[in-house]
Design an enzyme around this catalytic site. Structure first.
Site, PDB file in Angstrom:
ATOM      1  N   GLY A 121       1.450  -1.304   0.121  1.00 56.17           N
ATOM      2  CA  GLY A 121       0.115  -0.173  -0.390  1.00 56.17           C
ATOM      3  C   GLY A 121       0.718   0.822   0.013  1.00 56.17           C
ATOM      4  N   ILE A 122       0.176   1.976   1.070  1.00 59.48           N
ATOM      5  CA  ILE A 122       0.866   3.901   1.271  1.00 59.48           C
ATOM      6  C   ILE A 122       2.546   3.129   1.288  1.00 59.48           C
ATOM      7  CG2 ILE A 122       0.795   6.020   1.840  1.00 59.48           C
ATOM      8  CD1 ILE A 122      -2.218   6.054   1.683  1.00 59.48           C
ATOM      9  N   VAL A 180       5.388  -3.203  15.148  1.00 58.93           N
ATOM     10  CA  VAL A 180       5.165  -1.634  15.582  1.00 58.93           C
ATOM     11  C   VAL A 180       4.311  -1.826  17.361  1.00 58.93           C
ATOM     12  CG1 VAL A 180       5.240  -0.233  13.469  1.00 58.93           C
ATOM     13  CG2 VAL A 180       2.961  -0.168  14.230  1.00 58.93           C
ATOM     14  N   TYR A 195     -11.761   3.514  14.248  1.00 54.48           N
ATOM     15  CA  TYR A 195     -10.279   4.337  13.270  1.00 54.48           C
ATOM     16  C   TYR A 195      -9.822   5.233  13.686  1.00 54.48           C
ATOM     17  CZ  TYR A 195      -8.126   4.283   9.117  1.00 54.48           C
ATOM     18  OH  TYR A 195      -7.149   4.748   7.366  1.00 54.48           O
TER      19      TYR A 195
END
Length: 262
Positions: free
Chosen positions: A27-28, A75, A168
């Site tokens: 993705g990004i 992370v 989110y």
């Protein structure tokens, strides 16, 4: 006489710099990592993916003529991120750039959402960005220079109609304000922190066959009449990391096709 010694194109040159990108396996994050290499940076690629995404990114970085380092890490683990930064500096050189793109998305009505669904998303999307910035900034502050870009979302600014994703939205709003706060803590020590808030973007997650009807709605709701491509996040990231943005910190850059204007 006007001073014209400034070389504008060189402002976007990242040659000689070392970057770390989280979420670099798809993705990004993947596309930005490749873009940074194409602008001259060596790039450490961090992701928890084990499906070959990092290998694809590393191949593209090599094709751009730059070095990469692939790091399998989560992370949500501070020690793992500290080790990743240490390996990056040992193998590629002093860390000066970072993009934190690791994140997840899912949906559920607020009244039905299980606590663990809420907490898992917050741990990755918000705590994960905090821990990433912390590990990266510790190195950058020691060098007296650096730039960090965190990938937030327009969902941190608006509420997406028809999507039940309060967790989110809250996580991305948190990323935006946390980044502004860190920018101010480090503003006099050479480290800049900014965010990019993409609108609806044609990532693998948003282009699955079962998403076709939702994708059509995304396109209809966006003033430009389409979703962004992942390529369209590269320019904003390069700008915010480069000397072209040397006086820019604490900014949330909306890249949303005009969505937040309506």
């Amino acid at each position: 006489m006007m001073d014209i010694t400034l070389n504008a194109p060189k402002l976007f040159d990242l040659s000689g710099q070392v970057a770390l990108v989280t979420g670099a396996g798809s993705g990004i994050g993947q596309r930005i990592a490749i873009g940074l290499a194409q602008c001259g940076a060596d790039v450490a690629l961090l992701d928890r993916r084990t499906d070959g995404g990092l290998a694809e990114t590393a191949e593209a970085v090599a094709a751009a003529g730059r070095k990469s380092l692939s790091l399998a890490a989560d992370v949500t683990s501070g020690p793992a991120l500290a080790e990743a930064v240490a390996r990056t500096e040992a193998e590629l050189g002093p860390l000066s750039l970072a993009v934190n793109a690791a994140g997840i998305a899912n949906a559920n009505p607020a009244e039905e959402m299980a606590e663990d669904q809420f907490q898992t998303l917050m741990d990755i999307n918000l705590k994960g960005v905090f821990l990433s910035c912390q590990a990266e900034a510790r190195a950058m502050l020691a060098h007296g220079r650096g730039a960090i870009v965190n990938i937030a979302s327009m969902s941190g600014v608006i509420v997406n109609r028809g999507l039940s994703q309060c967790h989110y939205n809250a996580s991305k709003a948190g990323v935006i304000h946390m980044s502004k706060s860190m920018a101010m803590e480090w503003v006099d020590r050479g480290v800049r922190v900014n965010t990019i808030s993409p609108g609806y973007t044609a990532t693998p997650m948003n282009t699955r066959p079962e998403m076709v009807h939702q994708t059509k709605l995304f396109e209809e709701q966006t003033p430009m009449g389409r979703m962004a491509s992942v390529d369209e996040m590269v320019g904003p990231a390069v700008f915010l990391l480069s000397d072209a943005a040397s006086f820019v910190t604490g900014v949330d850059l909306l890249v949303d096709g005009g969505f937040c204007c309506w």
